[in-house]
Design a protein around this motif. Structure first.
Motif, PDB file in Angstrom:
ATOM      1  N   GLU A 177     -14.172  63.334 -59.894  1.00 11.50           N
ATOM      2  CA  GLU A 177     -15.728  61.849 -60.101  1.00 11.50           C
ATOM      3  C   GLU A 177     -15.028  60.864 -59.424  1.00 11.50           C
ATOM      4  O   GLU A 177     -13.822  59.997 -59.597  1.00 11.50           O
ATOM      5  N   TYR A 178     -15.092  60.648 -58.451  1.00 12.40           N
ATOM      6  CA  TYR A 178     -14.170  59.487 -56.611  1.00 12.40           C
ATOM      7  C   TYR A 178     -15.389  58.871 -57.093  1.00 12.40           C
ATOM      8  O   TYR A 178     -16.120  58.691 -56.971  1.00 12.40           O
ATOM      9  N   ILE A 179     -14.401  56.957 -57.031  1.00  9.57           N
ATOM     10  CA  ILE A 179     -14.915  55.813 -56.434  1.00  9.57           C
ATOM     11  C   ILE A 179     -14.184  55.743 -54.661  1.00  9.57           C
ATOM     12  O   ILE A 179     -13.041  55.211 -55.051  1.00  9.57           O
ATOM     13  N   VAL A 180     -15.147  55.543 -54.484  1.00  8.18           N
ATOM     14  CA  VAL A 180     -14.800  55.812 -52.580  1.00  8.18           C
ATOM     15  C   VAL A 180     -15.412  54.332 -52.050  1.00  8.18           C
ATOM     16  O   VAL A 180     -16.314  53.585 -52.451  1.00  8.18           O
ATOM     17  N   ASP A 181     -14.552  54.397 -50.812  1.00  4.76           N
ATOM     18  CA  ASP A 181     -14.973  53.631 -49.797  1.00  4.76           C
ATOM     19  C   ASP A 181     -14.878  54.176 -48.521  1.00  4.76           C
ATOM     20  O   ASP A 181     -14.409  55.494 -48.390  1.00  4.76           O
ATOM     21  N   ILE A 182     -15.543  53.546 -47.888  1.00  6.91           N
ATOM     22  CA  ILE A 182     -14.979  54.266 -45.446  1.00  6.91           C
ATOM     23  C   ILE A 182     -14.223  52.806 -45.366  1.00  6.91           C
ATOM     24  O   ILE A 182     -14.110  51.731 -45.379  1.00  6.91           O
ATOM     25  N   PRO A 183     -12.838  53.744 -44.996  1.00  6.27           N
ATOM     26  CA  PRO A 183     -12.234  53.150 -43.912  1.00  6.27           C
ATOM     27  C   PRO A 183     -12.924  52.209 -42.951  1.00  6.27           C
ATOM     28  O   PRO A 183     -13.932  52.732 -42.571  1.00  6.27           O
TER      29      PRO A 183
END
Length: 250
Positions: A177-183
């Protein structure tokens, strides 16, 4: 194939020739990545179609009958989840989350494919000419499937038993389960998508761009992904990526 903290993940959509690029900020389940779910959710007394025509009855919970297949795609119930009928479903407000799921079925000869969204067959041969999948001669995996679950979309897993014996089934998930953002750097996006930066790529089995997929991706991320350019198209790519990054919502 699972990704660690501060690594990059590319989710590629063949139907659009576009990719979503994520930086993994955190792995929520870093120290417990294995889930022995138990039997596949087949219910005793329910009916399944067969390779030989007609239908057959599931004799006991979790049993896949001989020569039978699942036609529509199933989800995995979990009490207390956002949707108790689908443990891998994330709502729109979880836009900074992803599930990366490696799916292992016992017996390992069981055929597996995936409908995204549930009910929409994606496996194709020669563009749209031939529909394939678990009930066909090809277009499936056996015992294994890897996918990244995007928010706001229900995925449907399908199974088939092409042997002449009924089998008790079980499934193990290795997941993150990832917590992500977009570069937000167009140069970095270009380097990632031209394979100059080490990145984990997962290609979703999406050959039919269902409107619900488009709606989910645009709603969650603000755009449909970054188009793929060749290394000789650097200037064009950077211009396009800079424009798209202004629309990103996470």
């Amino acid at each position: 194939m699972l990704v660690n903290e501060n690594e990059l993940l590319v989710v590629y959509i063949p139907a659009t020739s576009r990719a979503l690029v994520f930086r993994v900020k955190s792995v929520v389940n870093r120290n417990y990545r294995t889930l022995f779910y138990g039997p596949l959710p087949f219910t005793a007394g329910s009916s399944l179609p067969t390779f030989d025509g007609g239908t057959t009855t599931v004799p006991a919970d979790g049993v896949l009958p001989a020569r039978a297949y699942e036609p529509d795609g199933i989800t995995f119930p979990l009490y207390g989840a956002y949707d108790s009928t689908d443990m891998w479903y994330l709502p729109e407000e979880s836009k900074d989350r992803l599930f990366h799921v490696v799916h292992e079925v016992t017996p390992s000869f069981v055929r597996v494919d995936l409908k995204i969204p549930i009910g929409v067959t994606q496996a194709r041969f020669q563009r749209e000419r031939v529909v394939v999948g678990v009930e066909k001669d090809f277009g499936f995996n056996r015992g294994f499937y890897e996918a990244v679950h995007l928010p706001k979309i229900h995925y449907g897993y399908r199974y088939a038993n092409d042997t002449n014996m009924s089998v008790y089934t079980s499934v193990k998930f290795t997941y993150a389960e990832y917590i992500v953002d977009i570069p937000k750097d167009s140069e970095l996006i270009y380097s990632i998508l031209t394979r100059k930066v080490q990145t984990t790529w997962v290609t979703l089995p999406i050959s039919v761009y269902d409107p619900s997929i488009k709606d989910a991706v645009q709603t969650i991320y603000g755009f449909e992904g970054f188009p793929i350019y060749g290394q000789e198209q650097r200037a064009k790519a950077l211009e396009e990526y800079s424009k798209l990054l202004k629309e990103v919502k996470i």
